[in-house]
Design a protein around this motif. Structure first.
Motif, mmCIF file in Angstrom:
data_model
loop_
_atom_site.group_PDB
_atom_site.id
_atom_site.type_symbol
_atom_site.label_atom_id
_atom_site.label_comp_id
_atom_site.label_asym_id
_atom_site.label_seq_id
_atom_site.Cartn_x
_atom_site.Cartn_y
_atom_site.Cartn_z
ATOM 1 N N ALA A 1 -0.117 -1.924 9.582
ATOM 2 C CA ALA A 1 0.526 -2.094 8.289
ATOM 3 C C ALA A 1 0.560 -0.751 7.585
ATOM 4 C CB ALA A 1 -0.220 -3.116 7.442
ATOM 5 N N GLN A 2 1.605 -0.543 6.812
ATOM 6 C CA GLN A 2 1.767 0.727 6.121
ATOM 7 C C GLN A 2 2.543 0.493 4.832
ATOM 8 O OE1 GLN A 2 4.404 3.662 7.893
ATOM 9 N NE2 GLN A 2 2.729 5.133 7.872
ATOM 10 N N GLY A 3 1.960 0.883 3.718
ATOM 11 C CA GLY A 3 2.651 0.772 2.436
ATOM 12 C C GLY A 3 3.346 2.073 2.107
ATOM 13 N N PRO A 4 4.043 2.128 0.966
ATOM 14 C CA PRO A 4 4.782 3.347 0.607
ATOM 15 C C PRO A 4 3.886 4.577 0.467
ATOM 16 C CG PRO A 4 5.124 1.598 -1.034
ATOM 17 C CD PRO A 4 4.259 1.029 0.028
ATOM 18 N N ARG B 1 2.515 5.759 3.776
ATOM 19 C CA ARG B 1 3.583 6.377 4.573
ATOM 20 C C ARG B 1 3.707 7.857 4.210
ATOM 21 N NH1 ARG B 1 6.621 2.376 5.141
ATOM 22 N NH2 ARG B 1 7.747 2.438 3.180
ATOM 23 N N GLY C 1 0.962 9.761 5.786
ATOM 24 C CA GLY C 1 0.853 9.702 7.236
ATOM 25 C C GLY C 1 -0.348 8.898 7.688
ATOM 26 N N ALA D 1 -2.085 4.747 8.216
ATOM 27 C CA ALA D 1 -1.727 3.347 8.446
ATOM 28 C C ALA D 1 -3.010 2.541 8.505
ATOM 29 C CB ALA D 1 -0.935 3.192 9.734
ATOM 30 N N ALA E 1 -1.780 7.962 11.188
ATOM 31 C CA ALA E 1 -0.641 7.240 11.751
ATOM 32 C C ALA E 1 -0.256 7.769 13.125
ATOM 33 C CB ALA E 1 0.558 7.331 10.806
ATOM 34 N N VAL F 1 -2.302 5.734 15.631
ATOM 35 C CA VAL F 1 -2.493 4.309 15.473
ATOM 36 C C VAL F 1 -1.745 3.513 16.535
ATOM 37 C CG1 VAL F 1 -0.645 3.862 13.836
ATOM 38 C CG2 VAL F 1 -2.734 2.574 13.707
ATOM 39 N N LEU F 2 -0.552 3.949 16.894
ATOM 40 C CA LEU F 2 0.239 3.154 17.831
ATOM 41 C C LEU F 2 -0.391 3.147 19.213
ATOM 42 C CD1 LEU F 2 2.755 1.487 17.869
ATOM 43 C CD2 LEU F 2 3.984 3.458 18.706
ATOM 44 N N LEU G 1 6.717 4.501 14.745
ATOM 45 C CA LEU G 1 5.428 3.820 14.634
ATOM 46 C C LEU G 1 5.633 2.311 14.581
ATOM 47 C CD1 LEU G 1 2.403 3.679 14.146
ATOM 48 C CD2 LEU G 1 2.809 4.132 11.753
ATOM 49 N N TRP H 1 9.287 -1.612 2.464
ATOM 50 C CA TRP H 1 8.267 -0.778 1.825
ATOM 51 C C TRP H 1 6.937 -0.949 2.519
ATOM 52 C CZ3 TRP H 1 9.010 -1.044 -4.187
ATOM 53 C CH2 TRP H 1 10.097 -0.234 -4.518
ATOM 54 N N ASN H 2 6.503 -2.203 2.593
ATOM 55 C CA ASN H 2 5.267 -2.484 3.302
ATOM 56 C C ASN H 2 5.635 -2.893 4.720
ATOM 57 O OD1 ASN H 2 3.165 -2.165 1.234
ATOM 58 N ND2 ASN H 2 4.383 -3.724 0.200
ATOM 59 N N LYS H 3 5.565 -1.943 5.613
ATOM 60 C CA LYS H 3 5.977 -2.220 6.989
ATOM 61 C C LYS H 3 4.818 -2.826 7.768
ATOM 62 C CE LYS H 3 9.338 1.502 7.476
ATOM 63 N NZ LYS H 3 10.538 0.739 7.787
#
Lengths: 519, 161
Positions: free
Chosen positions: A412-415, A418, A421, A423, A443, A446-447, B4, B91-93
């Protein structure tokens, strides 16, 4: 785990009813009396509710609307319930045959659910009074998710037949009619055969209680109240703040000490057991396989004392215990103990894992923008058994989740993250209360870590709550001597058989251990 | 940074007509909610407050209607060998990976609005509530086909609970 069991041949003792009489796909409906019974249930509730109003309750007669109004209202409500029941009956169909278990419901919002046979945890046959009069019953299928699938109402014989069939399918190829064994006996004393793993002394509990952050939170809130009273010259506020604080502190400490008094974690031949308590002694068995996640925590002062607390999350035990004094099941694995005791306790539930060996990597410095206090302490890592994440500024927390219990993994990543960099990684388990996650992970990595985690998830091998290999062979020798012809559900005997016969046998075994059925 | 949330896989996107369906459902649900809240605020507090609430509710509705297109285009799912990936959010991905072996049941839901466009929602149920894996707006045949594929894969690769 790639070997497809294929269409499992029915065991001879399973009822041939589901497919013998109809080779083509047969969709069924619940019994046509269903809407009538539903209306009847509502009517009964209303009648008893209103009847209670008529009963004298010492407050004199109450003004009631005229009788005809009540009767009309009751009739309308009961008819409405019956009509709703009719519509839901009309649109409910189910298929239970050799290939699938499917339930279609809903008139406006239609839902068609297919349930994997081997995920069925337990099946209950429930008979409310109104259904009982007509020889009908409700079939509830529990798959371990939040909602239970319900089929109501079926003829009692049909419900039993379906239950037996589903249970035999859930047990997989190794379907056998086993008698359910008697529940574990609850005794206050330790048996001689029990091996004591962890014992917590009352003085440790007392020390831990008065140095815990909860204790100091109560003290601080009381002091704040008193300080306001002194500053404003309102002397009654000093009393009003002081007395509840002192009694609150006393209650808090005594709950912690009496509730967990003489805390003992012991291993019996058939599993783990926790016994605790001063006034009322609670003894609970701990099914290691059902532990989903564990959380270590450490209050600020405990850091100097070297004390830790472990909470665990177990399927079917509900929320994480807040009140130490509860007599029911408690999710506290260790109320307070040293690192040595922590290791022993965790090794008891997950013998193959050692959380201290997991290499934790800190969050990058830029994570402090997002986590100003806990940033320097955020860490996470994993080895082949466990995912470990560390959080917290004042109160340190370590969340431990075995790969074998992870249901899904989310990035998950918020603004803001992001921009930085970063997550977050979430590890979803069947529990709801210890939400294991790792915050502020770079980030860039993370993948690849996520796919690594997924890969680990797919190679379960022997479950980590099994004893390690050497111990298992010793156990199997010991078991050969101890073993009785009666199969016991949670015993080590089943585990050893499971290991010898491969993953499918393990699955079938485990299904046997978790399946329960009540009538 | 974009990859990502979209690692190399055979990504399936949602059909274009789901944008329209989603706009209508956003309109319907948000307007009803707004009306209920506005009336509640109006009766309980004050009608000037209710006016403010109405403006906020309409703005929120408009925002959802406008964003529906981008949201749908950002949504994707991929059936990999051992797990299902779902990517979503602007926004929240979020990128969620669910192993087939963990699925307990797979539901196909279709509400009245989705049905009008011949669409359905596939919901994957695992033992975890947090998984919350849903694929909305699939054509009905695709949805039932996906459901059957998922459950077969789940039974073949079942992981112990």
């Amino acid at each position: 785990m790639t070997a497809d069991p294929g269409p499992v041949p029915l065991p001879p003792d399973a009822p041939p009813a589901p497919e013998a009489d109809a080779p083509a796909k047969r969709t069924e409906r619940p019994h046509p009396l269903t809407p009538f019974i539903r209306g009847w249930v509502v009517l009964l509730i209303l009648v008893t509710g209103i009847g209670r109003e008529f009963l004298p309750d010492g407050e004199g007669p109450r003004p009631l609307p005229p009788l005809e109004w009540i009767l009309i209202g009751v009739a309308v409500l009961a008819l409405g319930a019956g009509a709703a029941g009719y519509v839901s009956w009309r649109f409910t169909r189910f298929v239970i045959d050799a290939e699938e278990l499917r339930i279609d419901t809903g008139a406006i919002f239609r839902r068609s659910s297919r349930i994997a046979f081997d995920k069925v945890q337990s099946i209950d046959v429930v008979q409310p009074f109104a259904a009982r009069v007509f020889g009908l019953a409700e079939l509830q299928v529990d798959v371990g998710s939040q909602e239970r699938f319900k089929l109501r109402y079926l003829q009692l014989g049909r419900a039993y037949a379906l239950r037996d069939y589903l249970l035999s399918r859930a047990r997989g190829a190794k379907a056998e009619a086993t008698e359910s064994t008697a529940p574990v006996s609850i005794l206050a004393d330790l048996h001689e055969a029990d091996e004591v793993l962890v014992q917590v002394q009352p003085q440790t509990l007392l020390l831990a209680a008065v140095t815990s952050h909860e204790f100091w939170a109560i003290v601080l809130s009381g002091l704040l109240f008193i300080a306001i009273g002194l500053a404003s010259g309102q002397w009654w506020m000093v009393l009003a703040g002081g007395i509840p604080t002192i009694s609150g502190l006393f209650g808090f400490v005594s709950r912690r000490v009496t509730g967990q008094f003489n805390y003992t974690l012991s291993r019996r031949p058939h599993g783990l057991r926790i016994s605790r308590g001063l006034t009322s002694i609670t003894s609970q068995s701990l099914p290691a396989r059902r532990v989903q996640a564990a959380q270590l925590s450490q209050s600020p002062v405990w850091r100097y004392l070297g004390l830790y607390r472990i909470d665990i999350e177990v399927i079917g035990w509900g929320g994480v215990t807040g009140d130490e004094d509860t007599t029911g099941v408690s999710t506290i694995l260790l109320p307070a103990g040293t690192m040595e005791q922590v290791r022993v306790a965790l090794a008891a539930i997950w013998p193959q894992a050692d959380f201290a060996e997991v290499v934790l990597s800190p969050a990058p410095r830029r994570a402090r923008w997002l986590h100003p206090f806990s940033g320097p302490f955020l860490r996470w890592g994993h080895d082949q058994h466990l995912v470990v994440s560390q959080h917290g500024w004042l109160v340190r927390r370590w969340q431990l989740v075995p790969h074998a219990r992870v249901q899904s993994v989310r990035v998950a990543q918020g603004p803001v993250s992001r921009r930085l960099g970063l997550a977050d990684l979430e590890f979803h388990t069947a529990g709801m209360h210890i939400a294991a996650h790792a915050s502020g992970v770079d980030a860039a990595v993370v993948l690849e870590r996520q796919s690594e985690l997924m890969a680990l998830l797919h190679h379960p091998g022997p479950d980590l709550s099994e004893p390690s290999v050497a111990t298992a062979s010793e156990l199997s020798e010991a078991q050969a001597v101890i073993a009785t012809p009666v199969s016991d559900n949670s015993g080590t005997g089943d585990r050893v058989v499971g290991q010898a016969a491969g993953p499918d046998a393990l699955r079938a075994d485990q299904a046997e251990a978790t399946i329960s059925s009540t009538e | 940074m974009t990859d990502l949330f979209a690692p190399a896989a055979d990504w399936q996107r949602l059909p274009g007509r789901y944008v329209t369906a989603r706009r209508w459902s956003a309109l319907a649900y948000n307007l009803i909610t707004t009306i209920v809240v506005v009336l509640g605020v109006g009766f309980i507090f004050d009608w000037s407050w209710a006016g403010g609430t109405a403006v906020a509710g309409l703005a929120w509705t408009g925002w959802r209607v406008i964003r529906a297109g981008r949201w749908v285009r950002a949504f994707g799912y991929a059936e990999r060998e051992l797990d299902l990936l779902i990517t979503q959010g602007l926004w929240n991905k979020r990128l969620t990976a669910i192993p087939y072996g963990r699925m307990l049941s797979v539901n196909v839901d279709s509400g009245p609005i989705e049905r009008a466009w011949g669409l359905a929602k596939v919901e994957l149920v695992t033992a975890s509530v947090q998984s919350a894996a849903q694929i909305p707006g699939l054509p009905q045949e695709t949805a039932t086909g996906l459901r059957d594929r998922l459950i077969v894969a789940g039974e073949a690769q079942a992981l112990p609970l």
